[in-house]
Design an enzyme around this catalytic site. Structure first.
Site: not given
Lengths: 157, 536
Positions: B115, B190, B214
């Site tokens: 990420k 996210s 997330s």
């Protein structure tokens, strides 16, 4: 433990949230705090007839609503007038929603900084050389060895 | 915790037929078995085919890269993809080591996505924000360093909501990622890019971050496994901070075993993160018993608590049905099911948003255009700050910084931040009590399946409401595993549903054991999206 039995046996209403509804249609009711056993009985009686909270009505709060321009200055973010207009109602909505925490009895509950922590896990306070100093310097937008360049500071008085 | 109720016969079998994993420093002779069962994880499958010379690391890398290239224009999971020749060069090095019978890390040949709020020194790390456009950090995050040490090949940086603030990737400063199951829907957030990339098999595993759900919610939306470790299990050094008391780095994979093996690789105390725990790391990778060796009631005696407040009005009835079917499945496996109630459950959501906004207002103060990131020209310093931040941050980030600034202002701290901290104590106590009566707690991972892109974009409270299943776990700092348990049909689309299992602090081992058995015995589902299809 008394409070545990209280948790399992008590019938109460949990959260009713319809994620696909417009925020104005969202309702929230709170459960009950099991952690003030002495006041348990009064809590149950007082809260049995609590009404649902509609997000569009302000929670019971004696605090001033957010002053957006002042907050923006504190946070050092230059907001455009359009942004102020766009953010103000959203902020008010969210801050009103935050306000529901005012209505709960939290007396004698210790605030928790984070999840249970262990004893001090800090390393010794000894300086170490960082090997990649050049990459740090490279990332700076405005650098003139050995200074990081910024414009002048203007006193607002 | 489970060992006291485990069937002793099962325990003996598992040590006999354990699939050996080579750690970096140990000898290389595998334990001979009469007939090695098919590995239950993609990582183990890759390893087996490499060691048996059935395939090469270069071939595996090429397969993933070509699938990535094919699907990326529609999915947009990646903000940065590693140049192909660099990836193949790393794969060649692994092949060379195999040829010479040299040591191989447990993740050798495994392509991983990271990420973009986790620092990589050889790739840009933007945290999904324009304010860090083209920023390349001077160091690798500890979790990235560990992945590399274990032999993984980092294939790129995945898309996210800016600074982790969001549940759909619509708040990314760069692009919106699509759900591989239905390209008109969100992948969740996210860590939407990380989840979509694994779901579409653009990479085998990925790292995400979980502050309020997330990793878990996108895992649910994309039909992959997402593991949120205990706060402190994985070092946060090199993780772009959003809310320091809540952030954790988590793992995503296509099987429970894969997330366990990745967790094994990235866990551990780090002197550069004082909040990282010194708790010993059990062997997370060693308990994945092949299906054929399972008892008829392999989870006999396990006490499972269903969280009542997660099955109320407002949760999609099809999601509730999926959960009920999962409960039946757990009962078939021998579990004892009971209902657990959390009176302070619904308070967790506003408490979370107060704490997260407040901490983020402090953490994001460093983005001032002076030492890194984009700088806007100004002839006065506070204008430099104000304009650089105004230009670099998206609306959701600005909103949360302003809310946090408000909640922390003089005179308001007691009313908001302190009260939220007190709610955190209540939530921690509730979980602790419930986990004394139960070995694991379960709930849906989200109140709905993936919704359409644009559906909740302008309604912050509606979007926040979707986090109701996940935030309390972050407040309590506990580990949780989400795995796909079923499907919901919506129109012409078939969308996955995730089951969330919550464990006691530092007890990822139990979660992985239970999750693995649940997954291996779940019949009739394939969680490979049509987009990937026969290719995989």
């Amino acid at each position: 433990m008394g409070s545990r039995a209280f948790m399992v046996l008590l019938s109460h209403r949990g959260a009713y949230i319809n994620p696909s509804a417009n925020a104005a249609q969202l309702f929230l009711t709170f459960g009950q705090s099991p952690f003030s056993p002495v006041k348990k009985k009064c809590l149950v009686e007082r809260r049995n007839h609590r009404t649902s909270h509609n997000f569009s009505t302000a929670a019971n709060s004696s605090l001033e609503p957010p002053n957006l321009p002042r907050l923006a200055e504190t946070a050092r973010i230059s907001l455009t007038p359009d942004e102020v207009e766009e953010f103000a109602p959203k902020m008010k909505q969210v801050v009103d929603w935050f306000g529901q925490l005012q209505a709960i009895d939290l007396e004698s509950i210790e605030p928790a900084m984070r999840a249970d922590t262990e004893d001090d896990n800090s390393r010794d306070d000894l300086p170490q050389i960082f090997e990649n100093r050049e990459a740090i310097i490279k990332a700076m937008p405005s650098y003139e060895e050995p200074y990081i360049k910024v414009p002048k500071v203007l006193n607002k008085e | 915790m489970l060992s006291s109720i485990q069937n002793p016969r099962l325990l003996r079998l598992s040590t006999l037929h354990q699939i050996p994993l080579r750690c970096l420093q140990t000898s290389t002779t595998p334990v001979p078995t009469p007939s090695s069962p098919q590995p239950t994880s993609q990582i183990l499958r890759i390893r087996k085919s490499l060691l048996s010379r059935e395939t090469t690391a270069v071939e595996i890398a090429k397969t993933f890269l070509s699938r990535l290239r094919r699907t990326e224009p529609q999915l947009k999971s990646f903000l940065y993809v590693s140049p192909e020749d660099g990836v193949l060069k790393q794969a060649e090095e692994i092949d060379r080591r195999i040829q010479n019978n040299e040591e191989l890390g447990p993740l050798a040949g495994v392509l991983a996505g990271v990420k973009d709020n986790i620092c990589t020194s050889d790739m840009p790390s933007t945290a999904g924000s324009k304010i860090l456009e083209n920023y390349t950090p001077p160091y690798d995050a500890t979790a990235v360093k560990k992945l590399r040490e274990n032999g993984a090949i980092i294939v790129g940086k995945t898309n996210l909501d800016e600074f982790g603030m969001g549940s759909t990737t619509e708040a990314s400063g760069y692009q919106v990622t699509a759900n591989p199951w239905d390209l008109s829907r969100v992948p969740g957030g996210s860590s939407g890019g990380s989840a979509a990339a694994v779901s579409a098999q653009q990479c085998a595993v990925s790292l995400g971050t979980d502050t309020g759900g997330s990793v878990r919610q996108p895992a649910s939306f994309c039909g992959v496994v997402g593991l949120k470790p205990t706060y402190g299990r994985v070092s946060r050094y090199g993780l772009v901070a959003y809310a320091s008391s809540l952030d954790v780095i988590g793992c995503l994979g296509s099987s429970v075993a894969d997330t366990g093996i990745v967790l094994q690789a990235v866990s551990g105390h780090d002197k550069f993160d004082a909040t990282s725990s010194k708790q010993g790391i059990p062997n997370f990778a060693s308990q994945f018993i092949p299906k054929d060796y399972l008892d008829s009631k392999p989870l006999k005696g396990l006490r499972v608590g269903v969280i009542r407040e997660t099955l109320v009005d407002g949760v999609d009835p099809d999601v509730i049905s999926s959960l009920q079917r999962s409960v039946s499945h757990l009962e078939d496996l021998g579990c004892t099911i009971s209902e657990v109630s959390f009176p302070s459950f619904s308070l967790g959501l506003p408490a979370y948003y107060i704490l997260a906004s407040s901490e983020s207002s402090s953490n994001l103060a460093r983005y001032d255009g002076v030492r890194f990131g984009n700088q806007v020209f100004a002839d006065e310093l506070s204008t430099l700050y104000g304009d650089s931040r105004a230009e670099g941050f998206g609306s959701e980030v600005k909103l949360r910084i302003l809310m946090g600034t408000y909640a922390l202002s003089a005179g308001y701290y007691d009313a908001y931040y302190k009260r939220a901290q007190q709610v955190r104590t209540l939530v921690q106590k509730s979980f602790r009590a419930a986990l004394e009566e139960n070995d694991v707690l379960i709930s849906p991972a989200a109140p709905s399946v993936a919704y359409k892109i644009g559906e909740k974009k302008n309604d912050p409270l509606a979007m926040y409401a979707g986090d109701i299943m996940t935030v309390n776990v972050n407040l309590a700092g506990l580990p949780a595993l989400v795995l796909p348990c079923g499907f919901v049909e919506e129109g012409s689309s078939v969308l996955p549903v995730g089951l969330q299992m919550i464990g006691a602090a530092f007890d990822e081992e139990s979660l992985l054991k239970i999750g693995h058995i649940f997954e291996q015995t779940l019949q009739g589902y394939s969680f490979v999206p049509p987009l990937v299809g026969d290719d995989f």
